[in-house]
Design a protein around this motif. Sequence first.
Motif, PDB file in Angstrom:
ATOM      1  N   LEU A  22       0.819  -1.207   0.000  1.00 28.33           N
ATOM      2  CA  LEU A  22       0.000   0.000   0.000  1.00 28.33           C
ATOM      3  C   LEU A  22       0.858   1.264   0.000  1.00 28.33           C
ATOM      4  O   LEU A  22       0.558   2.232  -0.697  1.00 28.33           O
ATOM      5  CB  LEU A  22      -0.934  -0.007   1.211  1.00 28.33           C
ATOM      6  N   PHE A  23       1.923   1.260   0.785  1.00 25.82           N
ATOM      7  CA  PHE A  23       2.717   2.476   0.963  1.00 25.82           C
ATOM      8  C   PHE A  23       3.999   2.454   0.134  1.00 25.82           C
ATOM      9  O   PHE A  23       5.027   2.993   0.545  1.00 25.82           O
ATOM     10  CB  PHE A  23       3.034   2.665   2.449  1.00 25.82           C
ATOM     11  N   ALA A  24       3.938   1.853  -1.034  1.00 26.85           N
ATOM     12  CA  ALA A  24       5.123   1.742  -1.886  1.00 26.85           C
ATOM     13  C   ALA A  24       5.623   3.102  -2.344  1.00 26.85           C
ATOM     14  O   ALA A  24       6.826   3.332  -2.424  1.00 26.85           O
ATOM     15  CB  ALA A  24       4.810   0.865  -3.094  1.00 26.85           C
ATOM     16  N   VAL A  25       4.717   4.023  -2.650  1.00 27.50           N
ATOM     17  CA  VAL A  25       5.084   5.341  -3.150  1.00 27.50           C
ATOM     18  C   VAL A  25       4.729   6.425  -2.124  1.00 27.50           C
ATOM     19  O   VAL A  25       5.564   7.231  -1.718  1.00 27.50           O
ATOM     20  CB  VAL A  25       4.400   5.633  -4.501  1.00 27.50           C
ATOM     21  N   HIS A  26       3.477   6.449  -1.731  1.00 25.90           N
ATOM     22  CA  HIS A  26       3.026   7.377  -0.683  1.00 25.90           C
ATOM     23  C   HIS A  26       3.314   6.700   0.652  1.00 25.90           C
ATOM     24  O   HIS A  26       2.558   5.857   1.114  1.00 25.90           O
ATOM     25  CB  HIS A  26       1.533   7.647  -0.853  1.00 25.90           C
ATOM     26  N   THR A  27       4.443   7.034   1.250  1.00 19.44           N
ATOM     27  CA  THR A  27       5.015   6.202   2.297  1.00 19.44           C
ATOM     28  C   THR A  27       4.296   6.310   3.641  1.00 19.44           C
ATOM     29  O   THR A  27       3.691   7.334   3.971  1.00 19.44           O
ATOM     30  CB  THR A  27       6.495   6.566   2.523  1.00 19.44           C
ATOM     31  N   ALA A  28       4.421   5.226   4.415  1.00 20.30           N
ATOM     32  CA  ALA A  28       3.875   5.216   5.769  1.00 20.30           C
ATOM     33  C   ALA A  28       4.538   6.277   6.631  1.00 20.30           C
ATOM     34  O   ALA A  28       3.887   6.918   7.464  1.00 20.30           O
ATOM     35  CB  ALA A  28       4.057   3.831   6.390  1.00 20.30           C
ATOM     36  N   GLU A  29       5.843   6.468   6.435  1.00 23.86           N
ATOM     37  CA  GLU A  29       6.568   7.469   7.221  1.00 23.86           C
ATOM     38  C   GLU A  29       5.990   8.864   7.022  1.00 23.86           C
ATOM     39  O   GLU A  29       5.837   9.629   7.983  1.00 23.86           O
ATOM     40  CB  GLU A  29       8.054   7.462   6.848  1.00 23.86           C
ATOM     41  N   SER A  30       5.666   9.201   5.775  1.00 28.27           N
ATOM     42  CA  SER A  30       5.124  10.536   5.503  1.00 28.27           C
ATOM     43  C   SER A  30       3.744  10.707   6.125  1.00 28.27           C
ATOM     44  O   SER A  30       3.390  11.800   6.587  1.00 28.27           O
ATOM     45  CB  SER A  30       5.063  10.785   3.991  1.00 28.27           C
ATOM     46  N   ILE A  31       2.965   9.630   6.175  1.00 29.69           N
ATOM     47  CA  ILE A  31       1.629   9.713   6.770  1.00 29.69           C
ATOM     48  C   ILE A  31       1.730   9.826   8.284  1.00 29.69           C
ATOM     49  O   ILE A  31       0.989  10.587   8.921  1.00 29.69           O
ATOM     50  CB  ILE A  31       0.787   8.498   6.343  1.00 29.69           C
ATOM     51  N   ALA A  32       2.653   9.063   8.888  1.00 27.41           N
ATOM     52  CA  ALA A  32       2.858   9.170  10.337  1.00 27.41           C
ATOM     53  C   ALA A  32       3.261  10.598  10.698  1.00 27.41           C
ATOM     54  O   ALA A  32       2.800  11.162  11.704  1.00 27.41           O
ATOM     55  CB  ALA A  32       3.921   8.176  10.787  1.00 27.41           C
ATOM     56  N   ARG A  33       4.113  11.205   9.874  1.00 29.22           N
ATOM     57  CA  ARG A  33       4.533  12.591  10.118  1.00 29.22           C
ATOM     58  C   ARG A  33       3.340  13.538  10.016  1.00 29.22           C
ATOM     59  O   ARG A  33       3.193  14.463  10.834  1.00 29.22           O
ATOM     60  CB  ARG A  33       5.619  12.983   9.116  1.00 29.22           C
ATOM     61  N   LEU A  34       2.476  13.315   9.042  1.00 27.82           N
ATOM     62  CA  LEU A  34       1.282  14.155   8.891  1.00 27.82           C
ATOM     63  C   LEU A  34       0.385  14.061  10.130  1.00 27.82           C
ATOM     64  O   LEU A  34      -0.157  15.065  10.600  1.00 27.82           O
ATOM     65  CB  LEU A  34       0.512  13.739   7.646  1.00 27.82           C
ATOM     66  N   LEU A  35       0.241  12.852  10.674  1.00 30.35           N
ATOM     67  CA  LEU A  35      -0.597  12.686  11.873  1.00 30.35           C
ATOM     68  C   LEU A  35       0.027  13.395  13.071  1.00 30.35           C
ATOM     69  O   LEU A  35      -0.687  13.971  13.902  1.00 30.35           O
ATOM     70  CB  LEU A  35      -0.808  11.206  12.173  1.00 30.35           C
ATOM     71  N   ARG A  36       1.349  13.372  13.160  1.00 28.75           N
ATOM     72  CA  ARG A  36       2.010  14.108  14.253  1.00 28.75           C
ATOM     73  C   ARG A  36       1.836  15.614  14.081  1.00 28.75           C
ATOM     74  O   ARG A  36       1.673  16.346  15.067  1.00 28.75           O
ATOM     75  CB  ARG A  36       3.490  13.729  14.316  1.00 28.75           C
ATOM     76  N   GLU A  37       1.851  16.066  12.832  1.00 32.42           N
ATOM     77  CA  GLU A  37       1.610  17.491  12.580  1.00 32.42           C
ATOM     78  C   GLU A  37       0.181  17.870  12.977  1.00 32.42           C
ATOM     79  O   GLU A  37      -0.051  18.963  13.516  1.00 32.42           O
ATOM     80  CB  GLU A  37       1.856  17.791  11.100  1.00 32.42           C
ATOM     81  N   LEU A  38      -0.760  16.970  12.737  1.00 32.81           N
ATOM     82  CA  LEU A  38      -2.134  17.223  13.165  1.00 32.81           C
ATOM     83  C   LEU A  38      -2.213  17.281  14.684  1.00 32.81           C
ATOM     84  O   LEU A  38      -2.934  18.126  15.254  1.00 32.81           O
ATOM     85  CB  LEU A  38      -3.064  16.138  12.608  1.00 32.81           C
ATOM     86  N   PRO A  72     -14.069  14.551  22.648  1.00 34.89           N
ATOM     87  CA  PRO A  72     -14.994  14.073  21.618  1.00 34.89           C
ATOM     88  C   PRO A  72     -14.571  14.510  20.219  1.00 34.89           C
ATOM     89  O   PRO A  72     -14.211  15.670  20.006  1.00 34.89           O
ATOM     90  CB  PRO A  72     -16.331  14.709  22.017  1.00 34.89           C
ATOM     91  N   GLY A  73     -14.606  13.571  19.296  1.00 33.72           N
ATOM     92  CA  GLY A  73     -14.325  13.874  17.903  1.00 33.72           C
ATOM     93  C   GLY A  73     -12.861  13.868  17.509  1.00 33.72           C
ATOM     94  O   GLY A  73     -12.536  13.921  16.320  1.00 33.72           O
ATOM     95  N   VAL A  74     -11.956  13.805  18.496  1.00 32.60           N
ATOM     96  CA  VAL A  74     -10.530  13.888  18.180  1.00 32.60           C
ATOM     97  C   VAL A  74     -10.062  12.634  17.445  1.00 32.60           C
ATOM     98  O   VAL A  74      -9.407  12.716  16.399  1.00 32.60           O
ATOM     99  CB  VAL A  74      -9.693  14.111  19.456  1.00 32.60           C
ATOM    100  N   VAL A  75     -10.383  11.462  17.982  1.00 33.24           N
ATOM    101  CA  VAL A  75      -9.949  10.213  17.338  1.00 33.24           C
ATOM    102  C   VAL A  75     -10.553  10.113  15.941  1.00 33.24           C
ATOM    103  O   VAL A  75      -9.887   9.705  14.985  1.00 33.24           O
ATOM    104  CB  VAL A  75     -10.335   8.993  18.199  1.00 33.24           C
ATOM    105  N   GLU A  76     -11.812  10.517  15.821  1.00 30.39           N
ATOM    106  CA  GLU A  76     -12.468  10.481  14.512  1.00 30.39           C
ATOM    107  C   GLU A  76     -11.732  11.354  13.506  1.00 30.39           C
ATOM    108  O   GLU A  76     -11.612  11.001  12.332  1.00 30.39           O
ATOM    109  CB  GLU A  76     -13.922  10.941  14.640  1.00 30.39           C
TER     110      GLU A  76
END
Length: 235
Positions: A22-38, A72-76
């Motif tokens: 799934l994360f061959a191009v759009h990497t898991a690392e970049s998504i984890a970083r995005l969640l930390r930025e959120l 409320p709503g944060v995890v969502e």
Amino acid sequence: MRELISDAECVLFDFDGPVCRLFAVHTAESIARLLRELAAELSLSALLSADLRASPDPHSVLRGIAGQRPGPGVVERFEAALTREEITAAASARPTPYAATLIAALSTRGRQVAIATNNSPLAAQHYLDRQQLSGYVGGRVHGRTADIALLKPHPDSLHRALASARTRPERALMIGDSVSDLRAAEAAGVPFLGYADDGAGAEALRGAGARHVVRSLEHVLTALITPTFGPDAPF
């Protein structure tokens, strides 16, 4: 191998790994970083342990936030962000060798196929549609829900997949690439076949107690389509 596949009325696939990278191009690392930025945007960085602040796994970050029971709503909101990124990743995911052929061969030989994954079911469905595999799966795509506590190793997604296929656990087979897949299959009472494309992954599965592990889905496909002619037949 032949017994595993011949006894299965329904084969449950984990998605990321056994079906595609799934994360061959759009990497898991970049998504984890995005969640930390959120998390930083919402002033929630303090909820993340030191390990999670460096983790390359977005699911671990999501679990970490959910485990702190924020408002409320944060995890969502975090789950929705992860879902969007997984759908983006599905557009560039790389097929696992022999996975599409195996899924088609299972379906055309009367087996039901289902997906039981910790990824978003929307991302899995997007990939199946793009690869023209949806007809073989027939809507039996069961992934992450709003309740993060039900992610594997909890057997929830397997229970839902079995219910959708109207199949008893002992008449199914789970193909997974992680220890959490193995534990979920054990909890659900479903026979398990480990898939690992490298030695370290195979060793981890065997070390966790997996009795059957393959390095290529070609072995499963061969066991499915090769006729049995007696005791000297393959597998």
